[in-house]
Design an enzyme around this catalytic site. Structure first.
Site, short mmCIF file in Angstrom:
data_model
loop_
_atom_site.label_atom_id
_atom_site.label_comp_id
_atom_site.label_asym_id
_atom_site.label_seq_id
_atom_site.Cartn_x
_atom_site.Cartn_y
_atom_site.Cartn_z
N CYS A 7 0.84 -1.20 0.00
CA CYS A 7 0.00 0.00 0.00
C CYS A 7 0.88 1.25 0.00
O CYS A 7 1.74 1.41 0.87
CB CYS A 7 -0.92 0.00 1.22
SG CYS A 7 -1.77 1.56 1.48
N ASP A 33 0.43 16.39 -0.68
CA ASP A 33 0.05 15.65 -1.89
C ASP A 33 1.11 15.92 -2.96
O ASP A 33 1.55 17.05 -3.16
CB ASP A 33 -1.33 16.09 -2.38
CG ASP A 33 -1.92 15.13 -3.40
OD1 ASP A 33 -2.92 14.47 -3.11
OD2 ASP A 33 -1.34 15.03 -4.52
N ASN A 90 -12.65 11.00 -0.94
CA ASN A 90 -13.20 10.33 -2.13
C ASN A 90 -13.38 8.85 -1.82
O ASN A 90 -12.45 8.19 -1.36
CB ASN A 90 -12.25 10.49 -3.31
CG ASN A 90 -12.11 11.94 -3.76
OD1 ASN A 90 -13.10 12.68 -3.80
ND2 ASN A 90 -10.90 12.35 -4.10
N GLY A 96 -13.62 8.98 -7.80
CA GLY A 96 -12.25 9.01 -8.29
C GLY A 96 -11.21 8.57 -7.28
O GLY A 96 -10.04 8.95 -7.38
N HIS A 103 -8.16 8.30 3.03
CA HIS A 103 -7.40 9.54 3.21
C HIS A 103 -8.32 10.72 2.98
O HIS A 103 -9.31 10.63 2.25
CB HIS A 103 -6.21 9.59 2.24
CG HIS A 103 -6.58 9.38 0.81
ND1 HIS A 103 -6.83 8.12 0.29
CD2 HIS A 103 -6.78 10.26 -0.21
CE1 HIS A 103 -7.14 8.24 -0.99
NE2 HIS A 103 -7.14 9.52 -1.32
#
Ligand code: AMP
Ligand code: ZN
Length: 117
Positions: A7, A33, A90, A96, A103
């Site tokens: 992961c 990000d 999301n 998406g 998260h």
């Protein structure tokens, strides 16, 4: 089946894959990000490998509360508490979701449109 060892976010949290970490505690980790959509774009990630909102359990209630308190703290530190921001999770294909570890996107630093595309 995709597990914790393969992961992406588990590997960032354990330090195996580099990330720019901005907050860490025993429940959650927050990092920049890599492909920011707004001037401030932080991912707030529970340490527990939960695949999505669909997989949340009653025992996670405190953890999700913690996510929101960390979002509030980072928003203040990044100077967007007053100008405004979003905390977005999301879940699944229509939203998406690309990474199968739950998260929360903390996004802000510019005006954003609504509804999302
Ligand atoms: P989502 O589409 O909600 O699953 O969001 C996944 C997010 O992870 C996207 O905003 C990506 O830019 C971000 N992302 C992908 N790889 C990395 C990475 N190595 N470090 C930080 N963020 C990443
Ligand atoms: Zn994970």
């Amino acid at each position: 089946m995709m597990g914790m060892s393969d992961c992406l976010f588990c590997n960032i949290m354990s330090g195996k894959i580099p990330g720019t970490i901005v907050h860490e505690d025993d429940g959650v980790v927050a990092f920049e990000d890599v492909n920011p959509q707004t001037p401030v774009h932080i991912l707030i990630v529970p340490r527990r490998h939960i695949r999505s909102l669909n997989d949340l359990e009653e025992v996670d209630a405190g953890l999700i509360g913690r996510v929101h308190l960390v979002a509030k703290k980072i928003a203040r530190e990044k100077g967007i508490a007053g100008s405004g921001y979003r905390l977005v999770c999301n879940c699944g294909p229509d939203a998406g979701q690309a990474v199968g570890h739950i998260h929360f996107h903390l996004i802000g630093g510019r005006p954003m449109s609504w509804p999302p595309g």
